[in-house]
Design a protein around this motif. Structure first.
Motif, PDB file in Angstrom:
ATOM      1  N   LYS A   1      -7.910  -4.507   0.658  1.00 29.47           N
ATOM      2  CA  LYS A   1      -7.440  -3.168   0.296  1.00 29.47           C
ATOM      3  C   LYS A   1      -8.598  -2.173   0.306  1.00 29.47           C
ATOM      4  O   LYS A   1      -8.481  -1.063   0.813  1.00 29.47           O
ATOM      5  CB  LYS A   1      -6.773  -3.219  -1.083  1.00 29.47           C
ATOM      6  CG  LYS A   1      -5.975  -1.953  -1.393  1.00 29.47           C
ATOM      7  CD  LYS A   1      -5.005  -2.155  -2.531  1.00 29.47           C
ATOM      8  CE  LYS A   1      -3.650  -2.498  -1.968  1.00 29.47           C
ATOM      9  NZ  LYS A   1      -2.482  -2.045  -2.659  1.00 29.47           N
ATOM     10  N   ARG A   2      -9.723  -2.603  -0.272  1.00 31.83           N
ATOM     11  CA  ARG A   2     -10.907  -1.726  -0.306  1.00 31.83           C
ATOM     12  C   ARG A   2     -11.385  -1.396   1.115  1.00 31.83           C
ATOM     13  O   ARG A   2     -11.706  -0.262   1.419  1.00 31.83           O
ATOM     14  CB  ARG A   2     -12.035  -2.398  -1.097  1.00 31.83           C
ATOM     15  CG  ARG A   2     -12.054  -1.998  -2.568  1.00 31.83           C
ATOM     16  CD  ARG A   2     -13.432  -2.247  -3.190  1.00 31.83           C
ATOM     17  NE  ARG A   2     -13.887  -3.623  -2.988  1.00 31.83           N
ATOM     18  CZ  ARG A   2     -13.516  -4.643  -3.790  1.00 31.83           C
ATOM     19  NH1 ARG A   2     -12.711  -4.430  -4.807  1.00 31.83           N
ATOM     20  NH2 ARG A   2     -13.972  -5.844  -3.561  1.00 31.83           N
TER      21      ARG A   2
ATOM     22  N   GLU B   1      -9.965   4.280   6.104  1.00 30.98           N
ATOM     23  CA  GLU B   1      -9.219   5.544   6.110  1.00 30.98           C
ATOM     24  C   GLU B   1     -10.144   6.728   5.850  1.00 30.98           C
ATOM     25  O   GLU B   1     -10.064   7.758   6.509  1.00 30.98           O
ATOM     26  CB  GLU B   1      -8.129   5.533   5.026  1.00 30.98           C
ATOM     27  CG  GLU B   1      -6.858   4.828   5.480  1.00 30.98           C
ATOM     28  CD  GLU B   1      -5.911   4.575   4.324  1.00 30.98           C
ATOM     29  OE1 GLU B   1      -6.064   5.251   3.276  1.00 30.98           O
ATOM     30  OE2 GLU B   1      -5.038   3.714   4.463  1.00 30.98           O
ATOM     31  N   LYS B   2     -11.030   6.546   4.858  1.00 27.29           N
ATOM     32  CA  LYS B   2     -11.954   7.636   4.526  1.00 27.29           C
ATOM     33  C   LYS B   2     -12.855   7.978   5.699  1.00 27.29           C
ATOM     34  O   LYS B   2     -13.100   9.145   5.993  1.00 27.29           O
ATOM     35  CB  LYS B   2     -12.795   7.263   3.301  1.00 27.29           C
ATOM     36  CG  LYS B   2     -12.061   7.582   2.012  1.00 27.29           C
ATOM     37  CD  LYS B   2     -12.975   7.510   0.819  1.00 27.29           C
ATOM     38  CE  LYS B   2     -12.178   7.759  -0.446  1.00 27.29           C
ATOM     39  NZ  LYS B   2     -12.690   7.036  -1.598  1.00 27.29           N
TER      40      LYS B   2
ATOM     41  N   LYS C   1      -9.180   1.189   2.617  1.00 25.96           N
ATOM     42  CA  LYS C   1      -9.449   2.521   2.065  1.00 25.96           C
ATOM     43  C   LYS C   1     -10.699   3.110   2.679  1.00 25.96           C
ATOM     44  O   LYS C   1     -10.745   4.277   3.061  1.00 25.96           O
ATOM     45  CB  LYS C   1      -9.589   2.438   0.532  1.00 25.96           C
ATOM     46  CG  LYS C   1      -8.252   2.295  -0.174  1.00 25.96           C
ATOM     47  CD  LYS C   1      -8.094   3.386  -1.230  1.00 25.96           C
ATOM     48  CE  LYS C   1      -6.661   3.411  -1.772  1.00 25.96           C
ATOM     49  NZ  LYS C   1      -6.468   2.565  -2.946  1.00 25.96           N
TER      50      LYS C   1
ATOM     51  N   ASP D   1       0.858  -1.191   0.000  1.00 27.52           N
ATOM     52  CA  ASP D   1       0.000   0.000   0.000  1.00 27.52           C
ATOM     53  C   ASP D   1       0.893   1.239   0.000  1.00 27.52           C
ATOM     54  O   ASP D   1       1.915   1.265   0.681  1.00 27.52           O
ATOM     55  CB  ASP D   1      -0.869   0.031   1.267  1.00 27.52           C
ATOM     56  CG  ASP D   1      -1.755  -1.210   1.372  1.00 27.52           C
ATOM     57  OD1 ASP D   1      -2.197  -1.705   0.311  1.00 27.52           O
ATOM     58  OD2 ASP D   1      -1.963  -1.687   2.503  1.00 27.52           O
TER      59      ASP D   1
END
Lengths: 319, 125
Positions: free
Chosen positions: A302-303, A309-310, A306, A191
Motif C-alpha cells: 500500500k505504501r 501515485e505521489k 501511495k 484502496d
C-alpha cells in the motif's frame, strides 16, 4: 389534581381557590405571570393551569406560547372577559386547551375541569404506552446485537466475519500442522473506499465492498476460507498450497480485479492492496500472529502504491 | 351619564349568595371573606385611578377600571361594574368625563358599603 392558578385580581383568585379546594384539588396560587411561569417550570409542576388572560407582567397568552414552545404537556385553561372573542382566538392559537369567561360560572368550571382530567389521564396512559414501546424496542435491539455478536458471517458480503474467519482458520491451521501441509494466508485491503463513500455515497461504498467480496469468492475454491474482517479488510486462508501455485493464485486474484473493473460499468474501480504469507506446517500456529505478518506485507504494498501515485502527481505538476 | 340607570340594583345579593356553594366546612364564612376583600380592594383601585387620571396615564387607569369592573361584577355590585366599564372604554372627552365617572363611582361606593356591611353583619351574627 394539582392545579396552578395565575390571577392578579384578589377576588377572582379567592373564588377560584375556594371552589377548587372544595372539589378536592390541590391549588398552587400565583398572582403574576412570572411566578406562574416559574411554578410551571418546576420539577413537580402542576398538570393543569388556569391562567388569567390579562396580568400586569407576563399575560396568560404569553405563558401559553412559552409552554408550547417548550413542549410542555400542561393543560391550559385561559380566563378571558366576556365578549372578548379576539382574546379567545388569540389564546387558542397560542396553544391554550380551553377557555372560561369571567365572571366565572362554578358549574361550567367544574365541567371543564372534568373534561381536562379525562384528557390528562388519556395523555398519561399514552405516554406510559410510548415508554413501554420504547423499552421493548431497546430490548429487541439489544437482543439483535447479541445475536449479531454470535453470528459467524458478514451480512453485506455473505463471507465469514472476523469471528467466523478466526475460528475456522485457527482450526484449519491445527489440521495443517498435524498433516504437515503448508498454507497460504492472504490479507487484502481495499484502496480508496473512503473516496468512494465521500464522492459517490455510502450506498456505492457498500456495493464496492460487496463486489470485492464477490471477486474473492470467484477467485478462490470452495475449501478456501474467505472472510471480511471489517470495513475494507478481507483475508483468505488457502489450505494445502505452496509455490509456485501460491504466486499463481495471487496473480489470478489481481487479474480478476482488473477484469471486473473493465466489465462492471460502475463509476468506481475496485483496487486491492494484497499481502500474502506462506505458513509452513512447523509454524502453523497462532493465526493472529500470522495475520499480523500478512498485514505487514500488505501495508508495504500500500505504501509503495501511495509513493508511486505521489511521484506521478509530482511529474504531472508543471515546473 | 349613567346615574339615571336606577333599575340596576346597587348590589345583587343573589349573586353574592352563589358563593355559599364554595364555602368550605369549618372555615370562616366565605362570602364575608369576599366582602372584606372587596371593601379593601376598591379604595386601592380608586387611588390608582385618581392618580392615573391626574397624570393622564390612560393605560393604568384603564387597567384599574378593568379590575374594578371585574371584582364588582363578581360580587354582584352591578351599578359600579357598569360605571367602571364606561371608564375602562372611555375614548372621547377623557379629561372631563373621567373625573366625573370617578366621582360617580365614589358616591356609588358609599351606598354599596352600607349594603355590604349590613350583609356582613347579618352573616356574622
Amino acid at each position: 389534581m394539582r392545579i396552578l392558578i395565575a390571577e392578579d385580581d384578589p377576588i377572582s383568585c379567592r373564588i377560584l381557590t375556594n371552589n377548587l379546594t372544595k372539589w378536592g384539588h390541590e391549588v398552587v396560587v400565583t398572582r403574576n405571570g412570572n411566578d406562574a411561569w416559574r411554578a410551571l417550570c418546576a420539577r413537580d409542576a402542576p398538570s393543569l393551569a388556569i391562567l388569567d388572560r390579562v396580568m400586569p407582567d407576563v399575560d396568560g397568552i404569553e405563558i401559553c406560547r412559552h409552554l408550547r414552545e417548550a413542549d410542555s404537556p400542561v393543560h391550559v385553561i385561559l380566563l378571558t372577559s366576556l365578549n372578548r372573542r379576539e382574546d379567545l382566538l388569540e389564546g387558542l392559537e397560542a396553544g391554550a386547551d380551553d377557555y372560561l369567561t369571567k365572571p366565572l360560572d362554578a358549574h361550567e368550571l367544574r365541567a371543564r375541569l372534568q373534561a381536562a382530567q379525562r384528557i390528562l389521564e388519556l395523555q398519561e396512559s399514552l405516554r406510559q404506552r410510548v415508554r413501554e414501546l420504547e423499552q421493548a424496542i431497546e430490548e429487541r435491539k439489544a437482543a439483535e446485537e447479541a445475536l449479531r455478536n454470535l453470528s459467524l458471517t458478514d451480512q453485506l458480503t455473505g463471507l465469514y466475519n472476523y469471528r467466523g474467519f478466526i475460528n475456522l482458520a485457527e482450526h484449519h491451521l491445527k489440521i495443517a500442522r498435524r498433516e504437515m501441509h503448508p498454507s497460504l494466508l492472504i490479507y487484502a485491503d481495499m484502496d480508496g473506499l473512503k473516496e468512494i463513500n465521500d464522492t459517490l455515497g455510502h450506498r456505492a461504498g457498500s456495493t464496492a465492498i460487496a463486489a470485492a467480496g464477490q471477486i474473492l469468492r470467484n477467485t478462490f475454491r470452495d475449501c478456501d476460507i474467505i472472510g471480511r474482517l471489517g470495513g475494507d479488510e478481507f483475508a483468505v486462508l488457502v489450505p494445502s498450497i505452496k509455490e509456485p501455485e501460491s504466486a499463481k493464485v495471487i496473480e489470478r486474484l489481481r487479474h480478476n480485479v482488473s477484469e471486473y473493473n473493465e466489465m462492471s460499468g460502475h463509476k468506481f474501480i475496485i483496487a486491492l492492496s494484497i499481502g500474502a504469507v506462506e505458513i509452513d506446517h512447523e509454524h502453523a500456529w497462532g493465526i493472529e500472529d500470522q495475520m499480523a505478518r500478512a498485514d505487514e506485507v500488505m501495508y508495504r504494498e500500500k505504501r509503495e502504491k501511495k509513493g508511486h501515485e505521489k511521484a506521478q502527481e509530482a511529474q504531472k505538476r508543471p515546473a | 351619564m349613567s346615574l339615571t340607570a336606577t333599575e340596576t340594583p346597587a348590589v345583587d345579593l343573589a349573586i353574592l349568595a352563589i358563593y355559599d356553594d364554595a364555602q368550605i366546612e369549618g372555615e370562616p364564612d366565605f362570602v364575608v371573606e369576599l366582602i372584606d376583600l372587596y371593601l379593601n380592594e376598591v379604595p386601592r383601585l380608586f387611588d390608582t385611578i385618581r392618580k392615573a387620571v391626574f397624570n393622564k396615564d390612560r393605560s393604568t387607569a384603564k387597567r384599574a377600571a378593568h379590575s374594578l369592573r371585574g371584582s364588582s361584577g363578581n360580587l354582584g355590585v352591578l351599578q359600579m361594574a357598569t360605571i367602571a366599564g364606561e371608564l375602562e372604554h372611555l375614548e372621547n372627552d377623557y379629561s372631563t368625563v373621567a373625573p366625573e365617572l370617578l366621582r360617580s363611582l365614589e358616591n356609588e361606593f358609599e351606598r354599596v358599603k352600607e349594603i355590604l356591611n349590613a350583609e356582613r353583619q347579618r352573616r356574622s351574627a
